[in-house]
Design a protein around this motif. Structure first.
Motif, PDB file in Angstrom:
ATOM      1  N   ALA A  50       0.821  -1.214   0.000  1.00  0.00           N
ATOM      2  CA  ALA A  50       0.000   0.000   0.000  1.00  0.00           C
ATOM      3  C   ALA A  50       0.853   1.261   0.000  1.00  0.00           C
ATOM      4  O   ALA A  50       0.404   2.321  -0.452  1.00  0.00           O
ATOM      5  N   TRP A  51       2.105   1.147   0.475  1.00  0.00           N
ATOM      6  CA  TRP A  51       2.974   2.325   0.553  1.00  0.00           C
ATOM      7  C   TRP A  51       3.554   2.742  -0.799  1.00  0.00           C
ATOM      8  O   TRP A  51       4.176   3.813  -0.902  1.00  0.00           O
ATOM      9  N   LYS A  52       3.381   1.942  -1.813  1.00  0.00           N
ATOM     10  CA  LYS A  52       4.051   2.257  -3.087  1.00  0.00           C
ATOM     11  C   LYS A  52       3.570   3.581  -3.688  1.00  0.00           C
ATOM     12  O   LYS A  52       4.322   4.234  -4.412  1.00  0.00           O
ATOM     13  N   ASP A  53       2.328   3.976  -3.385  1.00  0.00           N
ATOM     14  CA  ASP A  53       1.798   5.232  -3.927  1.00  0.00           C
ATOM     15  C   ASP A  53       1.911   6.395  -2.944  1.00  0.00           C
ATOM     16  O   ASP A  53       1.424   7.496  -3.233  1.00  0.00           O
ATOM     17  N   ALA A  54       2.534   6.169  -1.790  1.00  0.00           N
ATOM     18  CA  ALA A  54       2.597   7.210  -0.758  1.00  0.00           C
ATOM     19  C   ALA A  54       3.418   8.412  -1.224  1.00  0.00           C
ATOM     20  O   ALA A  54       4.475   8.250  -1.846  1.00  0.00           O
ATOM     21  N   GLU A  55       2.945   9.595  -0.907  1.00  0.00           N
ATOM     22  CA  GLU A  55       3.687  10.806  -1.235  1.00  0.00           C
ATOM     23  C   GLU A  55       4.869  11.011  -0.290  1.00  0.00           C
ATOM     24  O   GLU A  55       5.935  11.462  -0.687  1.00  0.00           O
ATOM     25  N   TYR A  56       4.655  10.678   1.004  1.00  0.00           N
ATOM     26  CA  TYR A  56       5.708  10.877   2.004  1.00  0.00           C
ATOM     27  C   TYR A  56       5.895   9.589   2.810  1.00  0.00           C
ATOM     28  O   TYR A  56       4.930   8.954   3.218  1.00  0.00           O
ATOM     29  N   ARG A  57       7.172   9.239   3.035  1.00  0.00           N
ATOM     30  CA  ARG A  57       7.499   8.084   3.880  1.00  0.00           C
ATOM     31  C   ARG A  57       8.311   8.509   5.088  1.00  0.00           C
ATOM     32  O   ARG A  57       8.871   7.680   5.792  1.00  0.00           O
ATOM     33  N   GLU A  58       8.395   9.807   5.315  1.00  0.00           N
ATOM     34  CA  GLU A  58       9.070  10.351   6.487  1.00  0.00           C
ATOM     35  C   GLU A  58       8.150  11.353   7.172  1.00  0.00           C
ATOM     36  O   GLU A  58       7.236  11.903   6.552  1.00  0.00           O
ATOM     37  N   ASN A  59       8.404  11.596   8.438  1.00  0.00           N
ATOM     38  CA  ASN A  59       7.618  12.590   9.174  1.00  0.00           C
ATOM     39  C   ASN A  59       7.761  13.947   8.509  1.00  0.00           C
ATOM     40  O   ASN A  59       8.825  14.278   7.946  1.00  0.00           O
ATOM     41  N   LYS A  60       6.702  14.744   8.600  1.00  0.00           N
ATOM     42  CA  LYS A  60       6.705  16.026   7.887  1.00  0.00           C
ATOM     43  C   LYS A  60       5.853  17.045   8.635  1.00  0.00           C
ATOM     44  O   LYS A  60       4.875  16.687   9.295  1.00  0.00           O
ATOM     45  N   THR A  61       6.254  18.312   8.518  1.00  0.00           N
ATOM     46  CA  THR A  61       5.500  19.416   9.116  1.00  0.00           C
ATOM     47  C   THR A  61       4.876  20.249   8.004  1.00  0.00           C
ATOM     48  O   THR A  61       5.531  20.568   7.004  1.00  0.00           O
ATOM     49  N   PHE A  62       3.593  20.580   8.198  1.00  0.00           N
ATOM     50  CA  PHE A  62       2.852  21.386   7.215  1.00  0.00           C
ATOM     51  C   PHE A  62       2.361  22.673   7.882  1.00  0.00           C
ATOM     52  O   PHE A  62       1.871  22.650   9.023  1.00  0.00           O
ATOM     53  N   GLY A  63       2.438  23.787   7.147  1.00  0.00           N
ATOM     54  CA  GLY A  63       1.769  25.009   7.576  1.00  0.00           C
ATOM     55  C   GLY A  63       2.507  25.830   8.613  1.00  0.00           C
ATOM     56  O   GLY A  63       3.550  25.426   9.145  1.00  0.00           O
ATOM     57  N   THR A  64       1.919  27.010   8.897  1.00  0.00           N
ATOM     58  CA  THR A  64       2.509  27.942   9.866  1.00  0.00           C
ATOM     59  C   THR A  64       1.443  28.539  10.779  1.00  0.00           C
ATOM     60  O   THR A  64       1.665  29.582  11.392  1.00  0.00           O
ATOM     61  N   GLY A  65       0.299  27.874  10.894  1.00  0.00           N
ATOM     62  CA  GLY A  65      -0.795  28.414  11.711  1.00  0.00           C
ATOM     63  C   GLY A  65      -0.514  28.346  13.202  1.00  0.00           C
ATOM     64  O   GLY A  65       0.511  27.806  13.654  1.00  0.00           O
ATOM     65  N   GLU A  66      -1.448  28.894  13.997  1.00  0.00           N
ATOM     66  CA  GLU A  66      -1.261  28.979  15.447  1.00  0.00           C
ATOM     67  C   GLU A  66      -1.548  27.670  16.166  1.00  0.00           C
ATOM     68  O   GLU A  66      -0.959  27.378  17.204  1.00  0.00           O
ATOM     69  N   LYS A  67      -2.459  26.869  15.630  1.00  0.00           N
ATOM     70  CA  LYS A  67      -2.782  25.586  16.257  1.00  0.00           C
ATOM     71  C   LYS A  67      -1.905  24.495  15.662  1.00  0.00           C
ATOM     72  O   LYS A  67      -1.745  24.416  14.449  1.00  0.00           O
ATOM     73  N   SER A  68      -1.343  23.662  16.532  1.00  0.00           N
ATOM     74  CA  SER A  68      -0.490  22.571  16.072  1.00  0.00           C
ATOM     75  C   SER A  68      -1.110  21.243  16.483  1.00  0.00           C
ATOM     76  O   SER A  68      -1.345  20.981  17.663  1.00  0.00           O
ATOM     77  N   ILE A  69      -1.380  20.397  15.495  1.00  0.00           N
ATOM     78  CA  ILE A  69      -1.944  19.072  15.759  1.00  0.00           C
ATOM     79  C   ILE A  69      -1.067  18.022  15.092  1.00  0.00           C
ATOM     80  O   ILE A  69      -0.252  18.337  14.218  1.00  0.00           O
ATOM     81  N   VAL A  70      -1.228  16.771  15.515  1.00  0.00           N
ATOM     82  CA  VAL A  70      -0.444  15.674  14.946  1.00  0.00           C
ATOM     83  C   VAL A  70      -1.393  14.651  14.334  1.00  0.00           C
ATOM     84  O   VAL A  70      -2.387  14.256  14.954  1.00  0.00           O
ATOM     85  N   LEU A  71      -1.072  14.232  13.112  1.00  0.00           N
ATOM     86  CA  LEU A  71      -1.819  13.174  12.447  1.00  0.00           C
ATOM     87  C   LEU A  71      -0.874  12.016  12.162  1.00  0.00           C
ATOM     88  O   LEU A  71       0.143  12.193  11.485  1.00  0.00           O
ATOM     89  N   ASN A  72      -1.204  10.839  12.671  1.00  0.00           N
ATOM     90  CA  ASN A  72      -0.466   9.628  12.333  1.00  0.00           C
ATOM     91  C   ASN A  72      -1.203   8.891  11.225  1.00  0.00           C
ATOM     92  O   ASN A  72      -2.383   8.555  11.382  1.00  0.00           O
ATOM     93  N   VAL A  73      -0.522   8.665  10.110  1.00  0.00           N
ATOM     94  CA  VAL A  73      -1.087   7.908   8.990  1.00  0.00           C
ATOM     95  C   VAL A  73      -0.525   6.493   9.089  1.00  0.00           C
ATOM     96  O   VAL A  73       0.679   6.283   8.907  1.00  0.00           O
TER      97      VAL A  73
END
Length: 295
Positions: A50-73
């Motif tokens: 299933a990972w063959k089509d994955a865009e990212y295989r490493e941890n990544k940070t998105f955005g610069t907003g005030e609220k910080s949340i974590v999503l585990n895929v």
């Protein structure tokens, strides 16, 4: 005197017998095992499966907003951790903003997440779906209903659609002695019933609170929704994006607002990811509509 001696001897023998009896030890109760999902890995993520089509295989940070949340895929025993900094109100808005997910934005219940991190999960393509979870607990609401606060953690888990029968621990429902209170208070029918005179015969089990009625439906209609509506067995919103959204079956209401229940469309005890409007009926098929709690 002889009588007293005999009585004493009998008492002695009785006491000796009781003392000789082995007292059974208390039955050892097996410790209940809590089923825990095996901890996924955050390193060595494969490039196959299933990972063959994955865009990212490493941890990544998105955005610069005030609220910080974590999503585990989480996919096939591995996961990537996305830190999302956002000013958006809901989880869906935050994830869509950075194209982490793709979903059907016209779905009023926000459940149709089809792609996460480039990985597609649908019943048609690979018999998988994306399970929205918090602390490994699947949620009954969609990501568009999840209002986010800074510091929160969420999971989207690539989950196989089950092919096994209903968990054996779930008691089989009864077809007799159906009550007149609880969910069944406003039921139209508490006994098995036959509807129609069509060429195709299908069976519908209406299951609620541990009891069920069996409806035999003879119909010429093409879909299950049409067959059920034809005889007034169900009521609901016929203009939903996936066709009929069932709110009432056999007179029994189920809604988030009224009683925190919903009608689950199932086949052989497995919840279906499509609606009754998409179910083309064939002669001899069996279906279930199960009154289930959202809690």
């Amino acid at each position: 005197m002889k009588t007293k001696i005999l009585a004493l001897l009998l008492a002695f023998v009785t006491l000796f017998s009781l003392a000789s009896c082995s007292v059974p030890e208390p039955e050892q109760t097996a410790e209940k095992k809590t089923e825990v999902r095996e901890m996924p890995y955050n390193t060595g993520i494969p490039t196959s499966g299933a990972w063959k089509d994955a865009e990212y295989r490493e941890n990544k940070t998105f955005g610069t907003g005030e609220k910080s949340i974590v999503l585990n895929v989480v996919i096939e025993g591995f996961y990537v951790e996305f830190t999302v900094k956002t000013d958006k109100e809901t989880l869906a808005e935050a994830l869509l903003e950075h194209k982490i997910v793709e979903m059907d934005e016209n779905d009023p219940y926000g459940h149709s997440v089809k792609k996460v991190n480039g990985v597609v999960a649908t019943a048609e393509k690979n018999q998988h779906y994306w399970s929205f979870e918090i602390q490994a607990e699947p949620q009954l609401h969609g990501i568009d209903e999840e209002v986010i606060e800074s510091g929160e953690r969420f999971e989207l888990v690539y989950t196989k659609i089950k092919e096994t029968e209903r968990d054996s621990k779930e008691a089989s429902p009864c077809n007799s002695g159906i009550p007149k209170d609880g969910a069944w208070e406003k039921a139209k029918y508490r006994e098995n019933k036959i509807f129609g005179k069509g060429a195709k015969t299908v069976i519908l089990y209406v299951v609620a609170d541990g009891y069920y009625v069996e409806f035999t439906i003879k119909t010429d209609k093409e879909t299950l929704a049409e067959a059920l509506l034809e005889h007034g067995i169900v009521e609901g919103d016929e203009n939903g994006p996936y066709g009929l959204y069932i709110k009432k079956v056999n007179g029994i209401d189920a809604s988030a607002e009224k009683n925190q229940h919903y009608w689950s469309f199932e086949i052989e005890a497995e919840a279906q990811l499509h609606g009754v409007s998409e179910e083309v009926v064939e002669d001899g098929e069996k279906f279930e509509l199960v009154y289930r709690s959202m809690n």
